[in-house]
Design a protein around this motif. Sequence first.
Motif, PDB file in Angstrom:
ATOM      1  N   VAL A  22     -52.819 -31.219 -18.354  1.00 18.13           N
ATOM      2  CA  VAL A  22     -52.910 -29.827 -17.903  1.00 18.13           C
ATOM      3  C   VAL A  22     -51.598 -29.423 -17.243  1.00 18.13           C
ATOM      4  N   MET A  23     -51.146 -30.265 -16.312  1.00 19.00           N
ATOM      5  CA  MET A  23     -49.933 -29.915 -15.587  1.00 19.00           C
ATOM      6  C   MET A  23     -48.702 -30.032 -16.492  1.00 19.00           C
ATOM      7  N   PHE A  24     -48.784 -30.912 -17.482  1.00 22.76           N
ATOM      8  CA  PHE A  24     -47.680 -31.042 -18.429  1.00 22.76           C
ATOM      9  C   PHE A  24     -47.542 -29.745 -19.231  1.00 22.76           C
ATOM     10  N   THR A  25     -48.697 -29.167 -19.598  1.00 19.73           N
ATOM     11  CA  THR A  25     -48.687 -27.888 -20.320  1.00 19.73           C
ATOM     12  C   THR A  25     -48.006 -26.807 -19.476  1.00 19.73           C
ATOM     13  N   VAL A  26     -48.317 -26.800 -18.178  1.00 15.50           N
ATOM     14  CA  VAL A  26     -47.691 -25.816 -17.287  1.00 15.50           C
ATOM     15  C   VAL A  26     -46.182 -26.054 -17.230  1.00 15.50           C
ATOM     16  N   LEU A  27     -45.799 -27.335 -17.187  1.00 16.49           N
ATOM     17  CA  LEU A  27     -44.376 -27.683 -17.132  1.00 16.49           C
ATOM     18  C   LEU A  27     -43.644 -27.161 -18.373  1.00 16.49           C
ATOM     19  N   VAL A  28     -44.223 -27.374 -19.553  1.00 13.51           N
ATOM     20  CA  VAL A  28     -43.607 -26.910 -20.801  1.00 13.51           C
ATOM     21  C   VAL A  28     -43.512 -25.381 -20.780  1.00 13.51           C
ATOM     22  N   GLY A  29     -44.602 -24.736 -20.308  1.00 15.91           N
ATOM     23  CA  GLY A  29     -44.615 -23.270 -20.214  1.00 15.91           C
ATOM     24  C   GLY A  29     -43.513 -22.766 -19.293  1.00 15.91           C
ATOM     25  N   ALA A  30     -43.359 -23.442 -18.149  1.00 14.16           N
ATOM     26  CA  ALA A  30     -42.345 -23.029 -17.177  1.00 14.16           C
ATOM     27  C   ALA A  30     -40.949 -23.164 -17.778  1.00 14.16           C
ATOM     28  N   THR A  49     -41.780 -16.896 -13.981  1.00 15.02           N
ATOM     29  CA  THR A  49     -41.191 -18.225 -14.172  1.00 15.02           C
ATOM     30  C   THR A  49     -41.157 -19.001 -12.851  1.00 15.02           C
ATOM     31  N   ALA A  50     -40.707 -18.316 -11.795  1.00 13.79           N
ATOM     32  CA  ALA A  50     -40.615 -18.993 -10.494  1.00 13.79           C
ATOM     33  C   ALA A  50     -41.991 -19.509 -10.062  1.00 13.79           C
ATOM     34  N   TRP A  51     -43.014 -18.685 -10.224  1.00  9.38           N
ATOM     35  CA  TRP A  51     -44.343 -19.119  -9.786  1.00  9.38           C
ATOM     36  C   TRP A  51     -44.921 -20.212 -10.675  1.00  9.38           C
ATOM     37  N   LEU A  52     -44.511 -20.244 -11.942  1.00  8.94           N
ATOM     38  CA  LEU A  52     -44.970 -21.341 -12.804  1.00  8.94           C
ATOM     39  C   LEU A  52     -44.393 -22.660 -12.304  1.00  8.94           C
ATOM     40  N   TRP A  53     -43.099 -22.629 -11.934  1.00  9.72           N
ATOM     41  CA  TRP A  53     -42.483 -23.849 -11.392  1.00  9.72           C
ATOM     42  C   TRP A  53     -43.182 -24.260 -10.102  1.00  9.72           C
ATOM     43  N   LEU A  54     -43.501 -23.250  -9.279  1.00  9.83           N
ATOM     44  CA  LEU A  54     -44.193 -23.570  -8.027  1.00  9.83           C
ATOM     45  C   LEU A  54     -45.567 -24.199  -8.307  1.00  9.83           C
ATOM     46  N   THR A  55     -46.237 -23.716  -9.378  1.00  9.00           N
ATOM     47  CA  THR A  55     -47.541 -24.290  -9.743  1.00  9.00           C
ATOM     48  C   THR A  55     -47.413 -25.782 -10.008  1.00  9.00           C
ATOM     49  N   VAL A  56     -46.382 -26.143 -10.832  1.00 12.45           N
ATOM     50  CA  VAL A  56     -46.192 -27.564 -11.151  1.00 12.45           C
ATOM     51  C   VAL A  56     -45.878 -28.342  -9.869  1.00 12.45           C
ATOM     52  N   LEU A  57     -45.022 -27.760  -9.046  1.00  8.68           N
ATOM     53  CA  LEU A  57     -44.615 -28.445  -7.815  1.00  8.68           C
ATOM     54  C   LEU A  57     -45.809 -28.633  -6.878  1.00  8.68           C
ATOM     55  N   PHE A  58     -46.661 -27.612  -6.742  1.00 12.19           N
ATOM     56  CA  PHE A  58     -47.839 -27.743  -5.878  1.00 12.19           C
ATOM     57  C   PHE A  58     -48.745 -28.860  -6.387  1.00 12.19           C
ATOM     58  N   GLY A  59     -48.794 -28.975  -7.723  1.00 13.03           N
ATOM     59  CA  GLY A  59     -49.613 -30.044  -8.317  1.00 13.03           C
ATOM     60  C   GLY A  59     -49.114 -31.413  -7.888  1.00 13.03           C
ATOM     61  N   THR A  60     -47.802 -31.660  -8.054  1.00  8.81           N
ATOM     62  CA  THR A  60     -47.274 -32.980  -7.692  1.00  8.81           C
ATOM     63  C   THR A  60     -47.287 -33.155  -6.175  1.00  8.81           C
ATOM     64  N   LEU A  61     -47.176 -32.020  -5.464  1.00  3.93           N
ATOM     65  CA  LEU A  61     -47.164 -32.102  -3.997  1.00  3.93           C
ATOM     66  C   LEU A  61     -48.505 -32.630  -3.478  1.00  3.93           C
ATOM     67  N   SER A  62     -49.607 -32.149  -4.043  1.00  5.30           N
ATOM     68  CA  SER A  62     -50.919 -32.603  -3.563  1.00  5.30           C
ATOM     69  C   SER A  62     -51.044 -34.109  -3.751  1.00  5.30           C
ATOM     70  N   GLU A  63     -50.512 -34.605  -4.868  1.00  7.08           N
ATOM     71  CA  GLU A  63     -50.588 -36.040  -5.118  1.00  7.08           C
ATOM     72  C   GLU A  63     -49.708 -36.808  -4.143  1.00  7.08           C
TER      73      GLU A  63
END
Length: 668
Positions: A22-30, A49-63
């Motif tokens: 799921v997050m990989f898809t967001v990364l490709v989209g970003a 675009t900026a918020w898409l990058w933030l989405t991926v970052l928030f994902g890895t941040l929670s982990e």
Amino acid sequence: MISALPLAVRKLAPRQMVHSPVMFTVLVGAALCTGISVFRPSAFGIAVTAWLWLTVLFGTLSESIAEGRGKAQADSLRAGRKGLEARLRLPDGGTRQVPATELRLNDVVICEAGDVIPSDGEIIEGLASVDESTITGESAPVIRESGGDRSSVTGGRRVLSDRIVVRITAEPGQTFIDRMIQLVEGAVRQKTPNEIALHVLLVSLTIVFLAVTMALAPFAALAGAAPSPIVLVALLVCLIPTTIGALVPAIGIAGMDRLVQHNVLATSGRAVETAGDITSLLLDKTGTITFGNRRAVHFHPADGVDRTELIEAARLSSLADETPEGRSIIDLAAEHGVQGPDLADLERGNAQLAVVPFSASTRMSGVDLDGRMIRKGAASTVGAFAAGMGGGTPAEVEQQVQDISAQGGTPLLVASADGTSARVLGTIHLADVVKPGMQARFAELRRMGIRTVMITGDNPVTAKAIAAEAGVDDFLAEATPEDKLAVIKKEQAAGRLVAMTGDGTNDAPALAAADVGVAMNSGTPAAKEAANMVDLDSDPTKLINIVGIGKQLLITRGALTTFSVANDVAKYFAIVPALFTATFPGLGLLNIMGLATPASAILSAVIFNALIIIALVPLALRGVKYRAITANRALARNLLIYGLGGLIAPFIGIKLIDLLISLIPGIG
Ligand SMILES: Nc1ncnc2c1ncn2[C@@H]1O[C@H](COP(=O)(O)OP(=O)(O)OP(=O)(O)O)[C@@H](O)[C@H]1O
Ligand SMILES: [K+]
Ligand SMILES: [Mg+2]
């Protein structure tokens, strides 16, 4: 959160991201949107675009926040081991000081009062009190000794008194502390079956929404309203289950951390989740429900037998008995003034000597000495041994056995035979103490719907007395290791999930076969190796906490999945009408949200989608509160709260963000 950032950024590497489709898809989209924005810059495109990058970052941040908490625990574990030295025993009998990290399997080390035990091992000589205080607990001195079921020691603990010789049982890097460090750092995290099932669901949803979004483009184009690629990517990201996709690793890591905080070490996440569904708990008696320092407290001679004769026979039968029970008999004999000869004396005197070691299957131990067979053990087996040679068990001895058993003690019968005739000489009273607080804790397990069964090698009367004192639901007495295993297989065949708690080598097969095997830290290395969890506090009722953590893990994941999917559905209805109202005025009816413009609708949805991840991190780490209600009721409750909440939240959130965005000129 700030300190977790560097790790979160490192996790953005595509190699790491493919684990979460799921997050990989967001990364490709970003990445795609970044490319487009470079060639055809627009305020809207750059914002999305900026918020898409933030989405991926928030994902890895929670982990990485979850892992960071584990890392802090791991660092404190490591610090305790720094510079630890060991006194290695050399083949010539001398000793040499070596760093603890260089110790290998089967090395022999010597630890004296004040020393820190350098690695995990088994005591082969001696007895010592050891400070078993664990990472979180306070000082708790316990006795560890060679021979019995309390022979194992854990690296990092301090010897408080006496001297022990320890055989190392772990290769470098494979000790308890090492495994605990790996666990809390997430290095050995494997996906559990539940996580795999969820993974499959998330991948499927991602594929479905990818198809939906792609299909939307030609349809819209036909109607003369071809959406831009950036809009399509944004739509896709809003629809795929990013919330749960981002939070799954954090939920799992947080569960493991909680277990370590309860002083339980698990080798797999699977066992933790299974614990949430356990319906039966089988427990060993000695060393698990009781403290396990079963000691001889009394000799009761049979009528017409001299007390000293009984004590001498009991002592001879225990000369080669390495168990704590055996040694306690030698001690008690000494208190009665009966001392020599010892094994060496007998061998020097050219005595014909054969040792019969204790085994849990025979329930008997002793020696053959110059044609005389001396045995001690369970009343049933020693009684049968004597009867085989024509020696009956006198009525008053039978009575003594009953009396000791009724008090919860373990009676050992002592018999002597010479090949043609046999005599039962009397009984030894072994006493043990039930660990405190068992009654209330077993009652709590009952309320959780878990049936507790004590399985012991001891006789039925002793078993009954201890079962009543501890408050277990049921018991099985005179059980061999095979019986213990058979009980587990039977429960499992009936479709029940079984947990087993034990400490002895004879519990190892059952611990391995159980769905959840919890070994007492005080137990033997074999038991700890076979189990998939070890309780550092050696508390048999720790299962209450383990079950709670397992249930909480499952409920949290279920609740957040429900929330995430409901959220995505709601976003669909929030943005699609706004997107096409210009082209299809009929959709205006559906545009109940009254969002400012299609562009701000899309951007608001993307921002909401990213922020909800961060907003839910605390819940993912803390876990949804677990209550002792049935699984069905818990499911219904969660569907209501998190399903409904997930449906409503986006409408409110997106509307608010849209209001803010419409104040910013240039977008839309
Ligand atoms: N050192 C010994 N010598 C002879 N007999 C013994 C000795 N230790 C124990 N026994 C007898 O063997 C029986 C079974 O042994 P043990 O208690 O170790 O079995 P177990 O299956 O581990 O049960 P538990 O639940 O009590 O730990 C005891 O009840 C006792 O009668
Ligand atoms: K989403
Ligand atoms: Mg035992």
